[in-house]
Design a protein around this motif. Structure first.
Motif, PDB file in Angstrom:
ATOM      1  N   LEU A   3       0.825  -1.208   0.000  1.00  0.00           N
ATOM      2  CA  LEU A   3       0.000   0.000   0.000  1.00  0.00           C
ATOM      3  C   LEU A   3       0.856   1.254   0.000  1.00  0.00           C
ATOM      4  N   SER A   4       1.955   1.223   0.731  1.00  0.00           N
ATOM      5  CA  SER A   4       2.851   2.378   0.762  1.00  0.00           C
ATOM      6  C   SER A   4       3.501   2.623  -0.594  1.00  0.00           C
ATOM      7  N   LEU A   5       3.960   1.552  -1.234  1.00  0.00           N
ATOM      8  CA  LEU A   5       4.591   1.691  -2.542  1.00  0.00           C
ATOM      9  C   LEU A   5       3.615   2.239  -3.575  1.00  0.00           C
ATOM     10  N   ALA A   6       2.364   1.796  -3.495  1.00  0.00           N
ATOM     11  CA  ALA A   6       1.359   2.248  -4.457  1.00  0.00           C
ATOM     12  C   ALA A   6       0.901   3.674  -4.168  1.00  0.00           C
ATOM     13  N   SER A   7       0.639   3.974  -2.895  1.00  0.00           N
ATOM     14  CA  SER A   7       0.033   5.257  -2.533  1.00  0.00           C
ATOM     15  C   SER A   7       1.043   6.376  -2.380  1.00  0.00           C
ATOM     16  N   GLN A   8       2.221   6.061  -1.845  1.00  0.00           N
ATOM     17  CA  GLN A   8       3.182   7.114  -1.543  1.00  0.00           C
ATOM     18  C   GLN A   8       4.336   7.188  -2.531  1.00  0.00           C
ATOM     19  N   ALA A   9       4.757   6.067  -3.063  1.00  0.00           N
ATOM     20  CA  ALA A   9       5.837   6.083  -4.052  1.00  0.00           C
ATOM     21  C   ALA A   9       5.299   6.137  -5.474  1.00  0.00           C
ATOM     22  N   GLY A  10       3.983   6.022  -5.644  1.00  0.00           N
ATOM     23  CA  GLY A  10       3.382   6.117  -6.968  1.00  0.00           C
ATOM     24  C   GLY A  10       3.740   4.980  -7.897  1.00  0.00           C
ATOM     25  N   MET A  11       3.945   3.793  -7.338  1.00  0.00           N
ATOM     26  CA  MET A  11       4.364   2.650  -8.149  1.00  0.00           C
ATOM     27  C   MET A  11       3.198   1.712  -8.421  1.00  0.00           C
ATOM     28  N   GLU A  12       3.315   0.964  -9.505  1.00  0.00           N
ATOM     29  CA  GLU A  12       2.430  -0.164  -9.742  1.00  0.00           C
ATOM     30  C   GLU A  12       2.979  -1.341  -8.935  1.00  0.00           C
ATOM     31  N   VAL A  13       2.112  -2.052  -8.241  1.00  0.00           N
ATOM     32  CA  VAL A  13       2.565  -3.120  -7.349  1.00  0.00           C
ATOM     33  C   VAL A  13       1.885  -4.432  -7.730  1.00  0.00           C
ATOM     34  N   ASP A  14       2.695  -5.450  -7.937  1.00  0.00           N
ATOM     35  CA  ASP A  14       2.199  -6.801  -8.171  1.00  0.00           C
ATOM     36  C   ASP A  14       2.507  -7.645  -6.939  1.00  0.00           C
ATOM     37  N   ILE A  15       1.464  -8.171  -6.306  1.00  0.00           N
ATOM     38  CA  ILE A  15       1.637  -9.058  -5.158  1.00  0.00           C
ATOM     39  C   ILE A  15       1.527 -10.496  -5.646  1.00  0.00           C
ATOM     40  N   VAL A  16       2.569 -11.280  -5.418  1.00  0.00           N
ATOM     41  CA  VAL A  16       2.562 -12.697  -5.759  1.00  0.00           C
ATOM     42  C   VAL A  16       2.585 -13.469  -4.447  1.00  0.00           C
ATOM     43  N   ALA A  17       1.498 -14.181  -4.156  1.00  0.00           N
ATOM     44  CA  ALA A  17       1.370 -14.852  -2.865  1.00  0.00           C
ATOM     45  C   ALA A  17       0.406 -16.016  -2.969  1.00  0.00           C
ATOM     46  N   ASN A  18       0.407 -16.849  -1.934  1.00  0.00           N
ATOM     47  CA  ASN A  18      -0.559 -17.938  -1.861  1.00  0.00           C
ATOM     48  C   ASN A  18      -1.933 -17.388  -1.507  1.00  0.00           C
ATOM     49  N   GLY A  19      -2.951 -18.154  -1.892  1.00  0.00           N
ATOM     50  CA  GLY A  19      -4.302 -17.779  -1.511  1.00  0.00           C
ATOM     51  C   GLY A  19      -4.572 -18.147  -0.071  1.00  0.00           C
ATOM     52  N   GLY A  20      -5.788 -17.854   0.363  1.00  0.00           N
ATOM     53  CA  GLY A  20      -6.176 -18.103   1.751  1.00  0.00           C
ATOM     54  C   GLY A  20      -7.154 -17.055   2.191  1.00  0.00           C
ATOM     55  N   SER A  21      -6.811 -16.326   3.236  1.00  0.00           N
ATOM     56  CA  SER A  21      -7.668 -15.241   3.702  1.00  0.00           C
ATOM     57  C   SER A  21      -7.479 -14.008   2.823  1.00  0.00           C
ATOM     58  N   ASP A  22      -8.519 -13.189   2.740  1.00  0.00           N
ATOM     59  CA  ASP A  22      -8.487 -12.011   1.880  1.00  0.00           C
ATOM     60  C   ASP A  22      -7.561 -10.939   2.452  1.00  0.00           C
ATOM     61  N   PRO A  23      -6.795 -10.250   1.594  1.00  0.00           N
ATOM     62  CA  PRO A  23      -6.039  -9.086   2.066  1.00  0.00           C
ATOM     63  C   PRO A  23      -6.992  -7.954   2.408  1.00  0.00           C
ATOM     64  N   HIS A  24      -6.462  -6.897   2.984  1.00  0.00           N
ATOM     65  CA  HIS A  24      -7.295  -5.780   3.409  1.00  0.00           C
ATOM     66  C   HIS A  24      -8.015  -5.149   2.223  1.00  0.00           C
ATOM     67  N   LEU A  25      -9.195  -4.634   2.485  1.00  0.00           N
ATOM     68  CA  LEU A  25     -10.023  -4.034   1.438  1.00  0.00           C
ATOM     69  C   LEU A  25      -9.293  -2.910   0.715  1.00  0.00           C
ATOM     70  N   SER A  26      -8.452  -2.172   1.434  1.00  0.00           N
ATOM     71  CA  SER A  26      -7.710  -1.066   0.820  1.00  0.00           C
ATOM     72  C   SER A  26      -6.795  -1.550  -0.299  1.00  0.00           C
ATOM     73  N   LEU A  27      -6.254  -2.760  -0.167  1.00  0.00           N
ATOM     74  CA  LEU A  27      -5.422  -3.307  -1.233  1.00  0.00           C
ATOM     75  C   LEU A  27      -6.274  -3.779  -2.395  1.00  0.00           C
ATOM     76  N   ARG A  28      -7.373  -4.446  -2.069  1.00  0.00           N
ATOM     77  CA  ARG A  28      -8.215  -5.007  -3.132  1.00  0.00           C
ATOM     78  C   ARG A  28      -8.867  -3.920  -3.975  1.00  0.00           C
ATOM     79  N   GLU A  29      -9.066  -2.743  -3.395  1.00  0.00           N
ATOM     80  CA  GLU A  29      -9.728  -1.658  -4.124  1.00  0.00           C
ATOM     81  C   GLU A  29      -8.741  -0.677  -4.755  1.00  0.00           C
ATOM     82  N   ASN A  30      -7.453  -0.855  -4.492  1.00  0.00           N
ATOM     83  CA  ASN A  30      -6.464   0.071  -5.040  1.00  0.00           C
ATOM     84  C   ASN A  30      -6.152  -0.314  -6.488  1.00  0.00           C
ATOM     85  N   PRO A  31      -6.366   0.583  -7.442  1.00  0.00           N
ATOM     86  CA  PRO A  31      -6.158   0.242  -8.856  1.00  0.00           C
ATOM     87  C   PRO A  31      -4.701   0.009  -9.225  1.00  0.00           C
ATOM     88  N   SER A  32      -3.775   0.428  -8.362  1.00  0.00           N
ATOM     89  CA  SER A  32      -2.353   0.249  -8.655  1.00  0.00           C
ATOM     90  C   SER A  32      -1.786  -1.037  -8.067  1.00  0.00           C
TER      91      SER A  32
END
Length: 262
Positions: free
Chosen positions: A74-103
């Motif tokens: 979230l910091s990289l997307a919101s404050q550094a202005g970067m596009e962020v790709d998260i590569v991770a295993n599934g399971g529980s949902d990440p925070h809504l702020s990440l899921r709704e962030n277009p970057s």
């Protein structure tokens, strides 16, 4: 700045709920390591016209249970202005702020389960699991996401995440940053014993590939000292602390928690 302000700005909050995040709960850009800042740069019109900087956040585990890596993203997307790709295993949902962030773009890998093999041989199951995870990481990081400027990988687990990210960072010409949450070999030693050959191999693997990183974060000064003195790794301390939405539970919240646990 007032005493303590610099230290406060270098801290990273831990989430413990699903309420919305505010920019003040993110990691300030000043807290990001110099190598990452160099990749991020400033968000200028000229830079936007060429190509937005991009970061890949790698978690060989459930991203929904990795609040620290969520805040990095979230910091990289919101404050550094970067596009962020998260590569991770599934399971529980990440925070809504990440899921709704277009970057922020979440790429979910399947968890590897080898319960049948584990019943026959625990060591064989560990080797097979590591091999499968290595191939999956190489596939996702090389072919499923655009080329990033920097990879940030959570440690532990060290095997095979550190090796896979190092190989891909070399192939794709990106920086390789490790965020040290703990030492993987010590956690493995709790169940197998420090003298176990698997633990010793894990220790070598973790130290060898950890030292190949272009930069590092860690969670405490004690870990920073250990990494510096015994591992030859210079890490920047980013503390974990509670975000602003932590507060004493109201009477209604206490009632709801007690009700649903009856």
């Amino acid at each position: 700045p007032p005493p303590g302000l610099t230290e406060q700005r270098r801290s990273v909050p831990i989430a413990a709920g699903r309420r919305s995040l505010t920019p003040s709960t993110c990691i300030p850009r000043a807290a990001i390591s110099p190598s990452l800042c160099a990749c991020a740069g400033s968000t200028t019109m000229a830079g936007e016209a060429e190509r937005r900087k991009r970061a890949a956040v790698v978690v060989l585990g459930d991203i929904g249970r990795s609040p620290r890596m969520q805040y990095h993203s979230l910091s990289l997307a919101s404050q550094a202005g970067m596009e962020v790709d998260i590569v991770a295993n599934g399971g529980s949902d990440p925070h809504l702020s990440l899921r709704e962030n277009p970057s922020i773009h979440i790429h979910e890998m399947k968890s590897v389960q080898l319960s049948g093999v584990s019943k026959i041989s625990g060591a064989l199951a560990l080797l097979l699991k590591a091999a499968i995870q290595f191939i999956m990481l190489i596939w996702f990081l090389c072919f499923k996401i655009p080329r990033p400027d920097v990879f940030i990988v959570q440690n532990p687990p060290s095997v095979p995440a550190l090796a896979a990210v190092k190989v891909v960072s070399w192939l794709r010409g990106a920086k390789f940053i490790v965020d040290w949450h703990n030492f993987g070999y010590t956690l493995l030693g709790l169940s197998h014993g420090r003298s176990n050959v698997i633990v010793k191999i894990y220790f070598w693997f973790e130290k060898h590939f950890g030292r190949m990183a272009d930069g590092a974060f860690c969670v405490t000064k004690a870990m920073q000292h250990e990494l510096s003195q015994n591992w030859g790794i210079k890490a920047t301390v980013l503390y974990d602390h509670s975000p602003e939405f932590f507060h004493p539970a109201s009477l209604t919240e206490k009632y709801e928690v007690g009700y649903f646990h009856l």
